[in-house]
Structures are given as C-alpha cells and as structure tokens.
Scaffold this active site. Structure first.
Site, PDB file in Angstrom:
ATOM      1  N   TYR A 160     119.291 184.432  61.310  1.00  0.00           N
ATOM      2  CA  TYR A 160     118.109 183.593  61.559  1.00  0.00           C
ATOM      3  C   TYR A 160     117.111 184.300  62.491  1.00  0.00           C
ATOM      4  O   TYR A 160     115.901 184.289  62.237  1.00  0.00           O
ATOM      5  CB  TYR A 160     118.591 182.274  62.162  1.00  0.00           C
ATOM      6  CG  TYR A 160     117.545 181.217  62.385  1.00  0.00           C
ATOM      7  CD1 TYR A 160     117.069 180.425  61.339  1.00  0.00           C
ATOM      8  CD2 TYR A 160     117.051 180.963  63.668  1.00  0.00           C
ATOM      9  CE1 TYR A 160     116.135 179.425  61.570  1.00  0.00           C
ATOM     10  CE2 TYR A 160     116.118 179.963  63.901  1.00  0.00           C
ATOM     11  CZ  TYR A 160     115.663 179.197  62.851  1.00  0.00           C
ATOM     12  OH  TYR A 160     114.737 178.206  63.088  1.00  0.00           O
ATOM     13  N   LYS A 164     113.360 185.269  61.450  1.00  0.00           N
ATOM     14  CA  LYS A 164     112.213 184.723  62.182  1.00  0.00           C
ATOM     15  C   LYS A 164     111.394 185.831  62.843  1.00  0.00           C
ATOM     16  O   LYS A 164     110.173 185.731  62.931  1.00  0.00           O
ATOM     17  CB  LYS A 164     112.691 183.697  63.216  1.00  0.00           C
ATOM     18  CG  LYS A 164     113.278 182.425  62.592  1.00  0.00           C
ATOM     19  CD  LYS A 164     112.268 181.709  61.712  1.00  0.00           C
ATOM     20  CE  LYS A 164     112.720 180.320  61.283  1.00  0.00           C
ATOM     21  NZ  LYS A 164     111.764 179.668  60.369  1.00  0.00           N
TER      22      LYS A 164
HETATM   23  P1  NDP Z   1     114.664 170.343  58.559  1.00  0.00           P
HETATM   24  O1  NDP Z   1     116.025 170.755  58.143  1.00  0.00           O
HETATM   25  O2  NDP Z   1     114.425 168.967  59.046  1.00  0.00           O
HETATM   26  O3  NDP Z   1     113.634 170.602  57.362  1.00  0.00           O
HETATM   27  C1  NDP Z   1     113.706 171.766  56.587  1.00  0.00           C
HETATM   28  C2  NDP Z   1     112.827 171.597  55.380  1.00  0.00           C
HETATM   29  O4  NDP Z   1     112.853 172.796  54.615  1.00  0.00           O
HETATM   30  C3  NDP Z   1     113.286 170.482  54.450  1.00  0.00           C
HETATM   31  O5  NDP Z   1     112.161 169.874  53.856  1.00  0.00           O
HETATM   32  C4  NDP Z   1     114.095 171.233  53.399  1.00  0.00           C
HETATM   33  O6  NDP Z   1     114.216 170.490  52.193  1.00  0.00           O
HETATM   34  C5  NDP Z   1     113.225 172.479  53.266  1.00  0.00           C
HETATM   35  N1  NDP Z   1     113.905 173.636  52.687  1.00  0.00           N
HETATM   36  C6  NDP Z   1     115.041 174.227  53.110  1.00  0.00           C
HETATM   37  N2  NDP Z   1     115.368 175.242  52.313  1.00  0.00           N
HETATM   38  C7  NDP Z   1     114.414 175.307  51.351  1.00  0.00           C
HETATM   39  C8  NDP Z   1     114.209 176.141  50.228  1.00  0.00           C
HETATM   40  N3  NDP Z   1     115.052 177.139  49.931  1.00  0.00           N
HETATM   41  N4  NDP Z   1     113.133 175.921  49.438  1.00  0.00           N
HETATM   42  C9  NDP Z   1     112.285 174.913  49.725  1.00  0.00           C
HETATM   43  N5  NDP Z   1     112.415 174.089  50.771  1.00  0.00           N
HETATM   44  C10 NDP Z   1     113.475 174.286  51.578  1.00  0.00           C
HETATM   45  O7  NDP Z   1     114.238 171.411  59.656  1.00  0.00           O
HETATM   46  P2  NDP Z   1     113.068 171.495  60.742  1.00  0.00           P
HETATM   47  O8  NDP Z   1     111.984 170.558  60.446  1.00  0.00           O
HETATM   48  O9  NDP Z   1     113.698 171.506  62.068  1.00  0.00           O
HETATM   49  O10 NDP Z   1     112.587 173.003  60.483  1.00  0.00           O
HETATM   50  C11 NDP Z   1     111.336 173.366  59.959  1.00  0.00           C
HETATM   51  C12 NDP Z   1     111.067 174.802  60.345  1.00  0.00           C
HETATM   52  O11 NDP Z   1     111.007 174.910  61.760  1.00  0.00           O
HETATM   53  C13 NDP Z   1     112.153 175.779  59.880  1.00  0.00           C
HETATM   54  O12 NDP Z   1     111.546 176.972  59.418  1.00  0.00           O
HETATM   55  C14 NDP Z   1     112.926 176.045  61.152  1.00  0.00           C
HETATM   56  O13 NDP Z   1     113.548 177.286  61.122  1.00  0.00           O
HETATM   57  C15 NDP Z   1     111.822 175.970  62.180  1.00  0.00           C
HETATM   58  N6  NDP Z   1     112.280 175.745  63.542  1.00  0.00           N
HETATM   59  C16 NDP Z   1     112.945 174.579  63.853  1.00  0.00           C
HETATM   60  C17 NDP Z   1     113.384 174.387  65.145  1.00  0.00           C
HETATM   61  C18 NDP Z   1     114.127 173.167  65.562  1.00  0.00           C
HETATM   62  O14 NDP Z   1     114.622 173.129  66.693  1.00  0.00           O
HETATM   63  N7  NDP Z   1     114.240 172.158  64.718  1.00  0.00           N
HETATM   64  C19 NDP Z   1     113.163 175.396  66.186  1.00  0.00           C
HETATM   65  C20 NDP Z   1     112.452 176.554  65.743  1.00  0.00           C
HETATM   66  C21 NDP Z   1     112.029 176.703  64.468  1.00  0.00           C
HETATM   67  P3  NDP Z   1     115.440 170.739  51.144  1.00  0.00           P
HETATM   68  O15 NDP Z   1     116.677 170.881  51.957  1.00  0.00           O
HETATM   69  O16 NDP Z   1     115.389 169.561  50.250  1.00  0.00           O
HETATM   70  O17 NDP Z   1     115.067 171.994  50.434  1.00  0.00           O
END
Ligand code: NDP
Length: 253
Positions: A160, A164
C-alpha cells in the site's frame, strides 16, 4: 441539501470508489455544487444506491458505472461511454483503493499485485481513459487520493505504501505533461479516517496512529472531501503537482 460550498455548475465529475467513504463524500459535494457525477466502484448495487441517493438529494444527474479500475479494457470502455454520454469530463478523482496489510515476510505475491493494480495502476488507467477528452477541452482537474502511508511509510503496508508513493510520482509527472492544457493534477494525502477500509484495524494500532496525530483525533470523510473539492474547483487554477495533507498534522513536509 444546504447551500453549496463549492460551485461545479455544468461540470461532469467522475469519482472512483464513489460508492462509499471518502469518495461518496466527494461525490456529494460535486453534485451539491451543480455537477453531473459518475460513480465508479466494483459493487454495482452499492454504486447504484449511492447514485440514486445523491441524485435525489441534489437534483443532479448522478449515475453509477460499475467496473474494476485495475482492468485496462474496462476503463477504456468507460472513457468511450463518457465521451458518448456527456461529451466531456471536467473532474477525475482517483479515489478507489484497497489494503491487504501484512508484514513483508508473510505478504503473498497476490496481495502485492492486487494493491498495486487497484491503487496505482487503477489511477493510471482512469487518467489514460479520459485525458484526451480533457486535453481537447483544454480544461481538467485530476485529484489522486494517496495517503500518509505513501509519504512516511507504514509497517505492514509495503504494498500500500509503495502504491500510494507511486501515486505521488504519477501526480507530479502527469501534472508536468498536461499543465499547458489547462489541466491540473494534484493529490490529497489523508491520515486516519474511519471508513470500511480502516474498520478492521487493531485497536492497538489505532491508538498508535492517534498518538502520532498532533490533533489527537481521526478525520472525517467530509474533511477529506472538502480538500478534494477545492483542488477540483476552478479556483484552484494555479495549483498543480501538489500533495495536500489532510491528516491532523501527522505528516508535515
Ligand atoms: P472505502 O473502503 O470506504 O471505499 C473504497 C471505495 O473504492 C469503494 O467505493 C470501493 O467499492 C471502491 N473500490 C475498491 N476497489 C475498487 C476497484 N478495484 N475498482 C473500482 N472501485 C474500487 O475506503 P475509503 O473511503 O477509506 O478510501 C478511499 C481512498 O482513500 C482509498 O484510496 C484509500 O486508500 C484512501 N485513504 C483512506 C484512508 C482512511 O483512513 N480511510 C487514509 C488514507 C488514504 P467496491 O468495493 O464496490 O469496488
């Protein structure tokens, strides 16, 4: 919905991972500001439900486009669909992300590949699918959602953190390529935000993260979405190639 904070009238915005968490909060701000919004995620049902809820609350056109961002062909098809359906794309938020945490000595090759393919290649795929549309329009805003893990490294996250950090390189390289065409490319780097992604973190690790956060609290998806919306706004026109931390002070560069 209340008075919009950012204006996106007549804009078309695509948010990958827009079905929940941070992506959903960003999609809400775009729609609230007057944009049409395309919500991308693998899960069709959740994307459709979220799209319907945001459409009902905002009165805007909000559609679900289910796909796997790691699949090059599917993202190319998405680019063609957007051209045919909207004829433009003003805003791309590369927010889809997954974690597969494990110490390197125990991490499988599959876990490395999956995380790199979704988080890093997925962002490249989506940018490639729409960049011609933006270049033709001589306008675009790309916002990549990276992480403090990509800036500082996080134990148990070699996959990860590498993905990132790669997104930060992608942001800067693409920013240089398209700056003369009115397209900006920036990143936001969230700290610890309670979402489905972080729901299973061990309590001990959460305590360590909070201890390393000067503000001593977690952030909210909305707090990250405000930063995304700002960088995606017309007003952020002289900002490109930057990484904006939304992390309660965890990483100060
Ligand atoms: P969530 O797990 O709540 O949301 C992730 C989203 O990405 C979902 O809509 C999921 O839908 C979608 N997703 C995952 N894999 C795929 C794929 N292969 N193709 C299309 N869509 C995909 O996570 P967050 O809202 O927390 O995370 C959002 C972003 O923020 C990410 O990039 C994460 O790395 C980043 N981030 C989050 C942090 C945190 O503390 N939460 C901290 C730092 C960064 P589905 O599974 O249906 O595909």
């Amino acid at each position: 919905m209340s008075t919009p904070i950012f204006r996106f009238q007549d804009r078309v915005a695509l948010v990958t991972g827009g079905s929940r968490g941070i992506g959903r909060a960003a999609a809400e701000l775009f729609a609230q500001g007057g944009a049409s919004v395309i919500i991308v995620s693998r899960g069709k049902e959740q994307a459709e439900q979220t799209a319907a809820e945001i459409a009902a609350a905002s009165g805007q056109k909000v559609i679900a486009y289910p796909l796997d961002v790691a699949d090059f062909e599917q993202t190319q098809e998405m680019g063609k669909f957007i051209k045919a359906e909207f004829g433009r794309l003003d805003i791309l938020v590369n927010n889809a992300g997954i974690t597969r945490d494990e110490l390197l000595m125990r991490m499988s090759e599959q876990d490395w590949d999956d995380v790199l393919n979704v988080n890093l290649k997925g962002a490249w795929n989506c940018a490639k699918a729409v960049i011609r549309l933006m270049m033709k329009a001589r306008y675009g805003r790309i916002v990549n959602v990276t992480s403090v893990s990509g800036q500082a490294g996080q134990m148990g996250q070699t996959n990860y953190s590498a993905a990132k950090a790669g997104m930060i390189g992608l942001t800067k390289a693409l920013a240089r390529e398209v700056a003369s065409r009115g397209i900006t490319v920036n990143a936001v780097a969230p700290g610890y935000i309670p979402t489905a992604l972080t729901a299973d973190l061990p309590a001990e690790l959460v305590q360590q993260i909070l201890a390393a956060t000067p503000m001593g609290r977690m952030g909210t998806p909305e707090e990250v979405a405000f930063a995304i919306a700002f960088l995606a706004s017309e007003q952020a026109s002289y900002i490109t190639g930057q990484v904006l931390g939304v992390d309660g002070g965890m990483v100060m560069m």
